[in-house]
Design a protein around this motif. Structure first.
Motif, PDB file in Angstrom:
ATOM      1  N   SER A   7       1.314   0.854   5.827  1.00 20.32           N
ATOM      2  CA  SER A   7       0.108   0.508   6.572  1.00 20.32           C
ATOM      3  C   SER A   7      -1.097   0.719   5.675  1.00 20.32           C
ATOM      4  O   SER A   7      -0.984   1.326   4.600  1.00 20.32           O
ATOM      5  CB  SER A   7      -0.023   1.352   7.843  1.00 20.32           C
ATOM      6  OG  SER A   7      -0.126   2.725   7.525  1.00 20.32           O
ATOM      7  N   GLY A   8      -2.239   0.203   6.130  1.00 19.12           N
ATOM      8  CA  GLY A   8      -3.479   0.435   5.402  1.00 19.12           C
ATOM      9  C   GLY A   8      -3.980  -0.735   4.593  1.00 19.12           C
ATOM     10  O   GLY A   8      -5.066  -0.658   4.001  1.00 19.12           O
ATOM     11  N   LEU A  18      -9.226   1.136  -0.831  1.00 16.52           N
ATOM     12  CA  LEU A  18      -8.285   1.166   0.285  1.00 16.52           C
ATOM     13  C   LEU A  18      -7.306   2.303   0.051  1.00 16.52           C
ATOM     14  O   LEU A  18      -7.040   2.664  -1.106  1.00 16.52           O
ATOM     15  CB  LEU A  18      -7.493  -0.147   0.389  1.00 16.52           C
ATOM     16  CG  LEU A  18      -8.153  -1.378   0.990  1.00 16.52           C
ATOM     17  CD1 LEU A  18      -7.223  -2.583   0.864  1.00 16.52           C
ATOM     18  CD2 LEU A  18      -8.529  -1.152   2.443  1.00 16.52           C
ATOM     19  N   ARG A  19      -6.765   2.833   1.132  1.00 17.01           N
ATOM     20  CA  ARG A  19      -5.681   3.803   1.015  1.00 17.01           C
ATOM     21  C   ARG A  19      -4.479   3.290   1.789  1.00 17.01           C
ATOM     22  O   ARG A  19      -4.555   3.079   3.004  1.00 17.01           O
ATOM     23  CB  ARG A  19      -6.083   5.185   1.532  1.00 17.01           C
ATOM     24  CG  ARG A  19      -5.005   6.221   1.224  1.00 17.01           C
ATOM     25  CD  ARG A  19      -5.408   7.622   1.580  1.00 17.01           C
ATOM     26  NE  ARG A  19      -5.169   7.933   2.988  1.00 17.01           N
ATOM     27  CZ  ARG A  19      -4.948   9.160   3.449  1.00 17.01           C
ATOM     28  NH1 ARG A  19      -4.920  10.189   2.613  1.00 17.01           N
ATOM     29  NH2 ARG A  19      -4.774   9.369   4.739  1.00 17.01           N
ATOM     30  N   LEU A  20      -3.398   3.107   1.078  1.00 16.20           N
ATOM     31  CA  LEU A  20      -2.153   2.696   1.695  1.00 16.20           C
ATOM     32  C   LEU A  20      -1.340   3.929   2.077  1.00 16.20           C
ATOM     33  O   LEU A  20      -1.337   4.926   1.352  1.00 16.20           O
ATOM     34  CB  LEU A  20      -1.335   1.816   0.758  1.00 16.20           C
ATOM     35  CG  LEU A  20      -2.017   0.557   0.234  1.00 16.20           C
ATOM     36  CD1 LEU A  20      -1.042  -0.245  -0.622  1.00 16.20           C
ATOM     37  CD2 LEU A  20      -2.596  -0.274   1.337  1.00 16.20           C
ATOM     38  N   THR A  21      -0.640   3.810   3.193  1.00 15.41           N
ATOM     39  CA  THR A  21       0.216   4.888   3.671  1.00 15.41           C
ATOM     40  C   THR A  21       1.626   4.348   3.900  1.00 15.41           C
ATOM     41  O   THR A  21       1.788   3.239   4.412  1.00 15.41           O
ATOM     42  CB  THR A  21      -0.324   5.460   4.986  1.00 15.41           C
ATOM     43  OG1 THR A  21      -1.633   6.003   4.764  1.00 15.41           O
ATOM     44  CG2 THR A  21       0.584   6.555   5.526  1.00 15.41           C
ATOM     45  N   TYR A  79       1.218   8.183  -0.209  1.00 15.55           N
ATOM     46  CA  TYR A  79      -0.060   7.491  -0.162  1.00 15.55           C
ATOM     47  C   TYR A  79      -0.345   6.795  -1.487  1.00 15.55           C
ATOM     48  O   TYR A  79       0.134   7.226  -2.539  1.00 15.55           O
ATOM     49  CB  TYR A  79      -1.186   8.488   0.114  1.00 15.55           C
ATOM     50  CG  TYR A  79      -1.001   9.307   1.362  1.00 15.55           C
ATOM     51  CD1 TYR A  79      -0.494  10.603   1.280  1.00 15.55           C
ATOM     52  CD2 TYR A  79      -1.334   8.803   2.611  1.00 15.55           C
ATOM     53  CE1 TYR A  79      -0.324  11.372   2.413  1.00 15.55           C
ATOM     54  CE2 TYR A  79      -1.169   9.569   3.750  1.00 15.55           C
ATOM     55  CZ  TYR A  79      -0.663  10.848   3.647  1.00 15.55           C
ATOM     56  OH  TYR A  79      -0.485  11.612   4.779  1.00 15.55           O
ATOM     57  N   GLN A  81      -3.961   5.734  -3.054  1.00 13.70           N
ATOM     58  CA  GLN A  81      -5.414   5.583  -3.011  1.00 13.70           C
ATOM     59  C   GLN A  81      -5.812   4.574  -4.081  1.00 13.70           C
ATOM     60  O   GLN A  81      -5.520   4.781  -5.262  1.00 13.70           O
ATOM     61  CB  GLN A  81      -6.106   6.912  -3.254  1.00 13.70           C
ATOM     62  CG  GLN A  81      -7.621   6.837  -3.269  1.00 13.70           C
ATOM     63  CD  GLN A  81      -8.201   6.457  -1.928  1.00 13.70           C
ATOM     64  OE1 GLN A  81      -7.783   6.955  -0.890  1.00 13.70           O
ATOM     65  NE2 GLN A  81      -9.184   5.548  -1.937  1.00 13.70           N
TER      66      GLN A  81
END
Length: 119
Positions: A7-8, A18-21, A79, A81
């Motif tokens: 997500s993200g 953006l930060r992806l998780t 994560y 970043q």
């Protein structure tokens, strides 16, 4: 077995962040190497960043100094970043996880999240 859900992703202007998780379900998350790959339209999938179960990190040259990978073993989450984004970072980003205590290639993949960077 491990299930991975990213997500993200989203649309961001060049220079933005953006930060992806990636949320993992399954066992022995803390014993697995995890990472992020990406695939842009018409291009091969490429490694972006990895973090081992010993918390050693590795990055593609193209993102070094701009992206940071981290993990939270208690939450079963990894994560990514992403700072100072560029249009060439546009791609579908996939989370991956390896087998426990293995340095081999990933064994599990998520379905991906789209990142689009506008110029």
């Amino acid at each position: 077995q491990v299930q991975l859900v990213e997500s993200g992703g989203g649309l961001v202007q060049a220079g933005g962040s953006l930060r992806l998780t990636c949320a993992a379900s399954g066992n022995m998350f803390s014993a697995r190497n995890v990472g992020w790959d990406r695939q842009a339209p018409g291009k091969q999938r490429e490694m972006v960043a990895t973090i081992t179960y010993t918390v050693s990190t590795n990055y593609a040259n193209s993102v070094l100094g701009r992206f940071t990978i981290s993990r939270d073993n208690a939450k079963g989450t990894v994560y990514l970043q992403m700072n100072t984004l560029k249009p060439e970072d546009t791609a579908v980003y996939y989370c991956s996880a390896g087998s426990p205590y293995s340095s081999g290639p990933p064994a599990f993949w998520g379905r991906g999240t789209q990142v689009t960077v506008s110029s």
